[in-house]
Design a protein around this motif. Sequence first.
Motif, PDB file in Angstrom:
ATOM      1  N   ARG A   9       0.825  -1.205   0.000  1.00  0.00           N
ATOM      2  CA  ARG A   9       0.000   0.000   0.000  1.00  0.00           C
ATOM      3  C   ARG A   9       0.860   1.256   0.000  1.00  0.00           C
ATOM      4  O   ARG A   9       0.575   2.229  -0.715  1.00  0.00           O
ATOM      5  CB  ARG A   9      -0.938   0.008   1.213  1.00  0.00           C
ATOM      6  CG  ARG A   9      -1.861   1.243   1.259  1.00  0.00           C
ATOM      7  CD  ARG A   9      -2.865   1.191   2.395  1.00  0.00           C
ATOM      8  NE  ARG A   9      -2.218   1.103   3.694  1.00  0.00           N
ATOM      9  CZ  ARG A   9      -2.243   0.027   4.457  1.00  0.00           C
ATOM     10  NH1 ARG A   9      -2.846  -1.071   4.035  1.00  0.00           N
ATOM     11  NH2 ARG A   9      -1.642   0.017   5.627  1.00  0.00           N
ATOM     12  N   GLN A  13       0.824   4.197  -2.864  1.00  0.00           N
ATOM     13  CA  GLN A  13       0.420   5.557  -2.500  1.00  0.00           C
ATOM     14  C   GLN A  13       1.576   6.546  -2.520  1.00  0.00           C
ATOM     15  O   GLN A  13       1.384   7.744  -2.349  1.00  0.00           O
ATOM     16  CB  GLN A  13      -0.228   5.547  -1.107  1.00  0.00           C
ATOM     17  CG  GLN A  13      -1.548   4.789  -1.076  1.00  0.00           C
ATOM     18  CD  GLN A  13      -2.164   4.727   0.310  1.00  0.00           C
ATOM     19  OE1 GLN A  13      -1.465   4.860   1.313  1.00  0.00           O
ATOM     20  NE2 GLN A  13      -3.471   4.529   0.370  1.00  0.00           N
ATOM     21  N   ASP A  33      -8.508  -0.650   1.889  1.00  0.00           N
ATOM     22  CA  ASP A  33      -8.555   0.467   0.938  1.00  0.00           C
ATOM     23  C   ASP A  33      -9.149  -0.030  -0.378  1.00  0.00           C
ATOM     24  O   ASP A  33      -8.435  -0.372  -1.313  1.00  0.00           O
ATOM     25  CB  ASP A  33      -7.147   1.030   0.710  1.00  0.00           C
ATOM     26  CG  ASP A  33      -7.157   2.400   0.049  1.00  0.00           C
ATOM     27  OD1 ASP A  33      -8.095   2.659  -0.732  1.00  0.00           O
ATOM     28  OD2 ASP A  33      -6.233   3.195   0.300  1.00  0.00           O
TER      29      ASP A  33
END
Length: 336
Positions: A161, A165, A225
């Motif tokens: 993640r 990101q 997410d």
Amino acid sequence: MAIEKGMKGIQKAAVLLIALGPEKSSLVFKHLKEEEIEQLTLEIANTRSVSPTDKEKVLKEFYDMCLAQQYIAEGGIGYAKDLLEKALGSDKAVEVIGRLTASLQVRPFEFVRKTDAAQLLNFIQDEHNQTIALILSYLNPQQSAMVLAALPQDKQADVARRIAQMDRTSPDVIKDVEDILEKKLSSLVTQDYTIVGGVDAIVQILNSVDRSTEKHIMETLEIEDTELAEEIKKKMFVFEDIISLDDRSIQRVLREVDNNDLAISLKGSGEEVQNVIFNNLSKRLATMIQEDMDYMGPVRLKDVEEAQQKIVNIIRKLEDAGEIVISRGGGDEIIV
């Protein structure tokens, strides 16, 4: 059109693409942004003719730049300068290196990319997840995949993640991480912020890990997410990757595909993909699809991408059901 010393980069790029020809230039366009494509298309359209001498100069400059970039990646600027001096002479070497370092970001962590993945894992596994994510973002996908797969499961999804990101990283942060790794590559880092990581980076890594690691990471991201998981999933297996499937799997996929979607999707694909598809269709159906492609004329890029994504979704669905196998870098076990 004369090649002048102060010729703009976009003019040289236009000459280079003209020299490469339509087929190779179209492959280059796939890696450019929309506005860059528009600018280059306009420049090419305004270029009425290119003399053999001009073409040769641009191709030579392009070759020298590629050579310098390769040498820098292998051993740094000093190493590149030494080799280029032997190949091009001292003055030319300085000119090429100067032009390259002024226009391109030399990636740090070169020493890490030359380290064995197992050794690297021992070196960084106790670091903060953000530090691990930063380092993996700079490695080649296969090396990152090996490290990611070997991390504890409670770290895998979080590191994935963080890579996805990640957007821009300050040179100061990069320098701090390099100091932690007891290597000094700050001389290769400019004061511009360095773009690293992102969804494309984690997609490349996940495409290289084994299926169980990918599944665990994606299932965790889907819970934590959802939007990010969906964005990653859309890019996990692109339409052009269909050439990596065996004939039996392709034939299984094609049984689920609407003929109109297939025709539209092939309008935006290369010759290799088209040949693989047509070779796995009956002669009658292949002829029909080809005729549909000819008659439909120009197709919007958006429609092509939507049709290709439908087929990719079918491929992913069949893989999840165990009906086809997608070859991966992580060494999935195939039972026959």
